[in-house]
Design an enzyme around this catalytic site. Structure first.
Site, PDB file in Angstrom:
ATOM      1  N   ASP A  83       0.857  -1.196   0.000  1.00 27.92           N
ATOM      2  CA  ASP A  83       0.000   0.000   0.000  1.00 27.92           C
ATOM      3  C   ASP A  83       0.892   1.245   0.000  1.00 27.92           C
ATOM      4  OD1 ASP A  83      -2.392   1.430   0.277  1.00 27.92           O
ATOM      5  OD2 ASP A  83      -2.301   1.394   2.470  1.00 27.92           O
ATOM      6  N   HIS A  84       0.601   2.176  -0.871  1.00 21.86           N
ATOM      7  CA  HIS A  84       1.347   3.446  -0.952  1.00 21.86           C
ATOM      8  C   HIS A  84       2.856   3.244  -1.054  1.00 21.86           C
ATOM      9  CE1 HIS A  84      -2.137   6.007  -0.380  1.00 21.86           C
ATOM     10  NE2 HIS A  84      -2.539   5.181   0.567  1.00 21.86           N
ATOM     11  N   GLU A 135      -1.578   5.952  -8.925  1.00 25.70           N
ATOM     12  CA  GLU A 135      -2.533   6.928  -8.361  1.00 25.70           C
ATOM     13  C   GLU A 135      -2.402   8.275  -9.067  1.00 25.70           C
ATOM     14  OE1 GLU A 135      -2.810   7.243  -4.084  1.00 25.70           O
ATOM     15  OE2 GLU A 135      -3.950   9.100  -4.200  1.00 25.70           O
ATOM     16  N   HIS A 224      -9.113   4.872  -2.141  1.00 23.57           N
ATOM     17  CA  HIS A 224      -8.410   4.904  -0.848  1.00 23.57           C
ATOM     18  C   HIS A 224      -9.288   5.673   0.143  1.00 23.57           C
ATOM     19  CE1 HIS A 224      -4.212   3.510  -1.720  1.00 23.57           C
ATOM     20  NE2 HIS A 224      -4.802   3.420  -2.892  1.00 23.57           N
ATOM     21  N   SER A 227     -12.728   4.419   4.883  1.00 26.08           N
ATOM     22  CA  SER A 227     -13.342   4.014   6.149  1.00 26.08           C
ATOM     23  C   SER A 227     -14.576   4.874   6.411  1.00 26.08           C
ATOM     24  CB  SER A 227     -12.338   4.173   7.300  1.00 26.08           C
ATOM     25  OG  SER A 227     -11.502   3.041   7.368  1.00 26.08           O
ATOM     26  N   ASN A 267     -10.228   0.575  -0.057  1.00 27.42           N
ATOM     27  CA  ASN A 267      -9.231   0.483   1.029  1.00 27.42           C
ATOM     28  C   ASN A 267      -9.834   0.899   2.366  1.00 27.42           C
ATOM     29  OD1 ASN A 267      -7.527  -0.007  -1.103  1.00 27.42           O
ATOM     30  ND2 ASN A 267      -6.022   1.541  -0.518  1.00 27.42           N
ATOM     31  N   ILE A 268      -9.690   0.010   3.340  1.00 26.80           N
ATOM     32  CA  ILE A 268     -10.251   0.270   4.667  1.00 26.80           C
ATOM     33  C   ILE A 268      -9.200  -0.085   5.714  1.00 26.80           C
ATOM     34  CG2 ILE A 268     -12.047  -0.440   6.316  1.00 26.80           C
ATOM     35  CD1 ILE A 268     -13.824  -1.068   3.830  1.00 26.80           C
TER      36      ILE A 268
HETATM   37  P1  13P Z   1      -8.808   4.839   5.746  1.00 21.81           P
HETATM   38  O1  13P Z   1      -7.918   5.703   6.550  1.00 21.81           O
HETATM   39  O2  13P Z   1     -10.066   5.559   5.351  1.00 21.81           O
HETATM   40  O3  13P Z   1      -9.106   3.547   6.391  1.00 21.81           O
HETATM   41  O4  13P Z   1      -8.053   4.516   4.364  1.00 21.81           O
HETATM   42  C1  13P Z   1      -7.101   3.496   4.285  1.00 21.81           C
HETATM   43  C2  13P Z   1      -6.322   3.549   3.013  1.00 21.81           C
HETATM   44  O5  13P Z   1      -6.620   4.232   2.063  1.00 21.81           O
HETATM   45  C3  13P Z   1      -5.134   2.705   2.950  1.00 21.81           C
HETATM   46  O6  13P Z   1      -4.404   2.911   1.779  1.00 21.81           O
HETATM   47  O1  G3H Z   2      -3.306   4.959   3.836  1.00 18.48           O
HETATM   48  C1  G3H Z   2      -2.598   4.507   4.719  1.00 18.48           C
HETATM   49  C2  G3H Z   2      -2.998   3.353   5.547  1.00 18.48           C
HETATM   50  O2  G3H Z   2      -4.061   3.663   6.396  1.00 18.48           O
HETATM   51  C3  G3H Z   2      -1.805   2.806   6.246  1.00 18.48           C
HETATM   52  O3  G3H Z   2      -1.492   3.596   7.329  1.00 18.48           O
HETATM   53  O4  G3H Z   2       0.854   4.267   6.892  1.00 18.48           O
HETATM   54  O5  G3H Z   2      -0.121   4.346   9.210  1.00 18.48           O
HETATM   55  O6  G3H Z   2       0.378   2.157   8.113  1.00 18.48           O
HETATM   56  P1  G3H Z   2       0.021   3.587   7.935  1.00 18.48           P
HETATM   57 ZN    ZN Z   3      -4.520   4.923   1.031  1.00 14.02          ZN
END
Ligand code: 13P
Ligand code: G3H
Ligand code: ZN
Length: 322
Positions: A83-84, A135, A224, A227, A267-268
């Site tokens: 992720d990212h 992205e 993304h 939540s 993404n959650i």
């Molecule tokens: P939330 O912070 O809304 O759960 O998003 C998570 C996310 O985008 C992880 O890449």
């Molecule tokens: O978008 C990011 C995710 O919620 C992951 O969060 O970078 O704190 O692990 P984190």
């Molecule tokens: Zn994200």
């Protein structure tokens, strides 16, 4: 079933009008809570690991936890996704280290630089049988150490998506249509108050999503920052010593709507964090004498499982689609 890429998952999700849940994992209880719900509900799943998660838990621990989940959940396809991804090197380390999917997040770069780094990752990934998410556009909120203040986000420009996808060869595209990272997605000032006195956030930009779908037919789109920040858990956190005023998320009906369109991955993360933290705060308040981590992690894991089950059935629409 072994770890898979998201290619088939997204094809089925696009056609079926649902989205696959992408949940962030940092430790064993989170992996177990998510995958037990998916196994019971026969839902495909994407387990994703951020740069922060790799720094916290160690790459190998996370890969082995996910491999253990695959063994314990034989009926569902599982994707292991970065992720990212912040740069080529991190993406390469994950591709070489057992991931089946990576995101290269060049959204903070210029359009030209974003294309350059994304293309480089795609070439390496595809040579190794791994798929790539890119992205375009920036979300508000916090991810790793990057903070984008509300008002400084920028929606994805539909006129850029075709060139980006063609020049980079990405397999899916994350877009910005008004979602945001973290538990504070909207300020109360951005919301309206409905008849029940509940704050209603501004609607997602479905017009942008629909325009992008027309330009990129059959192409999987990712959301993304999706939540919904369940108020039952915000209340639980606040009732047991926490301080999270004005935590507001994306309404679930809007995500359900997006999942029926081209959005194939949602993404959650924050919702699971809230469920875990609220549950543990409540446990400590009610059992001040307990100190065995298994006793407070057990209900936390159970509540993660239930919130994921709820998402699969009522938000993503992917229950029964494995
Ligand atoms: P939330 O912070 O809304 O759960 O998003 C998570 C996310 O985008 C992880 O890449
Ligand atoms: O978008 C990011 C995710 O919620 C992951 O969060 O970078 O704190 O692990 P984190
Ligand atoms: Zn994200």
């Amino acid at each position: 079933m072994a770890l898979v890429t998201s290619t088939e998952m997204f094809k089925k999700a696009y056609k079926g009008g649902y989205a696959v849940g992408a949940f962030n994992v940092n430790n064993m209880e989170i992996v177990q809570g998510i995958t037990e719900a998916c196994q019971e509900e026969k839902a495909p799943v994407i387990l994703q690991v951020s740069k922060g998660a790799r720094a916290y838990a160690n790459h190998t621990y996370l890969v082995k936890l996910v491999e253990a989940a695959v063994i314990n959940c034989p009926d569902i396809p599982v994707v292991l996704h970065l992720d990212h991804g912040p740069d080529f090197e991190t993406c390469k380390a994950c591709i070489d280290g057992g991931f089946t999917s990576v995101m290269i997040d060049g959204s903070h770069l210029s359009f030209k630089e974003n294309i350059e780094v994304t293309k480089k990752v795609v070439e390496y990934a595809h040579d190794h049988g791994v798929v790539v998410e890119g992205e375009l556009g920036t979300l508000a909120g916090i991810e790793d150490e990057v903070v984008v203040e509300a008002g400084h986000e920028s929606y994805t420009k539909p006129e850029e998506v075709e060139e980006f996808v063609t020049k980079t060869g990405v397999d899916s595209l994350a877009i910005a249509i008004g979602t945001s990272h973290g538990a504070y997605k909207f300020t109360p000032a951005q919301c309206t108050v409905n008849e029940q006195g509940i704050l209603v956030p501004p609607a997602l930009r479905f017009d942008i999503l629909e325009e992008i779908c027309k330009i990129l037919p059959d192409f999987p789109i990712v959301l993304h920052g999706s939540s919904s920040v369940p108020q039952e858990y915000v209340k639980m956190v606040n009732a047991f010593g926490g301080k999270m005023p004005n935590a507001i998320g994306v309404p679930e009906e809007q995500l359900r709507q997006a999942a029926k369109l081209a959005v194939c991955k949602i993404n959650i993360d924050s919702d699971l964090r809230l469920a875990m933290t609220g549950t543990i705060r409540k446990f400590f308040a009610e059992h001040p004498d307990k100190f065995d981590p298994r006793e407070y992690l057990k209900p936390a894991r159970a509540n993660i499982k239930e919130i994921v089950r709820h998402k699969l059935i009522n938000v993503l629409g992917c229950a029964g689609k494995a």
